[in-house]
Design a protein around this motif. Sequence first.
Motif, PDB file in Angstrom:
ATOM      1  N   ARG A 146       0.834  -1.204   0.000  1.00  0.00           N
ATOM      2  CA  ARG A 146       0.000   0.000   0.000  1.00  0.00           C
ATOM      3  C   ARG A 146       0.873   1.260   0.000  1.00  0.00           C
ATOM      4  N   ARG A 149       2.349   1.686  -3.486  1.00  0.00           N
ATOM      5  CA  ARG A 149       1.296   2.079  -4.423  1.00  0.00           C
ATOM      6  C   ARG A 149       0.936   3.555  -4.233  1.00  0.00           C
ATOM      7  N   GLU A 206      -7.368  -7.602   1.160  1.00  0.00           N
ATOM      8  CA  GLU A 206      -7.037  -6.221   1.527  1.00  0.00           C
ATOM      9  C   GLU A 206      -6.657  -5.312   0.370  1.00  0.00           C
ATOM     10  N   LEU A 207      -6.258  -5.890  -0.768  1.00  0.00           N
ATOM     11  CA  LEU A 207      -5.796  -5.030  -1.851  1.00  0.00           C
ATOM     12  C   LEU A 207      -6.875  -4.898  -2.917  1.00  0.00           C
ATOM     13  N   ASP A 208      -6.770  -3.850  -3.711  1.00  0.00           N
ATOM     14  CA  ASP A 208      -7.733  -3.611  -4.776  1.00  0.00           C
ATOM     15  C   ASP A 208      -7.562  -4.670  -5.872  1.00  0.00           C
ATOM     16  N   ASP A 264      -8.673  -4.855  -8.758  1.00  0.00           N
ATOM     17  CA  ASP A 264      -8.596  -4.335 -10.121  1.00  0.00           C
ATOM     18  C   ASP A 264      -7.291  -3.581 -10.394  1.00  0.00           C
ATOM     19  N   ASP A 265      -6.437  -3.498  -9.395  1.00  0.00           N
ATOM     20  CA  ASP A 265      -5.183  -2.757  -9.553  1.00  0.00           C
ATOM     21  C   ASP A 265      -4.169  -3.619 -10.298  1.00  0.00           C
TER      22      ASP A 265
END
Length: 320
Positions: A74, A77, A107-109, A111-112
Amino acid sequence: MSLVVDSERVLARDPASVARAISLVEDRRPEAEAAAIELLRALSRSGRGAACHRVGVTGPPGVGKSTLVSALIRGWRARGRSVGVLAVDPSSPRSGGALLGDRARIELDPDDREVFVRSMASGGQLGGLARAAGAAVEVLSAVFDVVLIETVGVGQSETDIEHVADTVLFVVQPASGDVLQFIKAGIVEIPDVVAVNKADLGAVAVRAVAELESALRLGAEASGRAEPRVLATSASTGVGIGEVLAALEAHFAAVVAGGQLPAVRRAKNAAWATRLFALRYGERGVDQRGGSRAVRAALERELAGGATLFEALASVAPEP
Ligand SMILES: Nc1nc2c(ncn2[C@@H]2O[C@H](COP(=O)(O)OP(=O)(O)O)[C@@H](O)[C@H]2O)c(=O)[nH]1
Ligand SMILES: [Mg+2]
């Protein structure tokens, strides 16, 4: 599955192509190895791996490595950097904590496309790093700005990480005997940064930081290596994450500024290739090629001549 992976699509960070590229370098069939060599050569021609920062994250099970890795992802990013992660899972079922893959999915997006997380089984190999990890790191290095390699470090066996990472982060938790074990196992010479995680546990964490600092100072004096930074973190609340990120980047920046990066990477690649050679061809293979030092020298020559890891191994292979 077709063995051809389009290197352009890998370089464009197409997630399915990156995933297939890693499957290809994991594939042990001879025909897959030829395709893997092709792909690694194409990726290496792109020259993109040169600027990538490869960070190894290691430490005993359950100390919060995966939680810390998520927090670091995070952080990077937020600074606009793309991140590839290789989580090397122990084959042993006796491990604490969740797999990073599961955690990251939560926990992470999802779509990233600038984040890619892949798990790999270590196959019980000594050192905890999977056989194909070096090649997988080469793939990810060509694609992402930062590559994180999470491995479970259990005592002395965990030394391989320094061969595939530019910067090593060692994670411990206070009051678990980790600190003592860490010192006894002689791991003091490996890390560039140490995180004493779960600092939310209080005074015991402060004490662990002080103990580690003095142990690492002695270790650094004995070995002539730079003394690693020791930082208290609480990965689950985000405390200390910015400091760890800054310390990791400062370590890498110093290596780059000193002009040592190409030489350091060549030496690490040669050490890793020598380990793989011994794993693949055994003691007999090493003897046949004149012993470990001769094997390493031959591999070093191949790598210096521009060969990829697999190509170097293939050229130095003993007679069947
Ligand atoms: N109290 C506390 N617990 C944490 C912290 N970081 C991680 N944990 C917990 O420790 C356990 C193991 O974490 P995990 O990241 O899976 O550890 P790993 O095995 O080293 O990758 C999980 O239950 C986490 O929620 C922290 O900073 N403080
Ligand atoms: Mg983990």
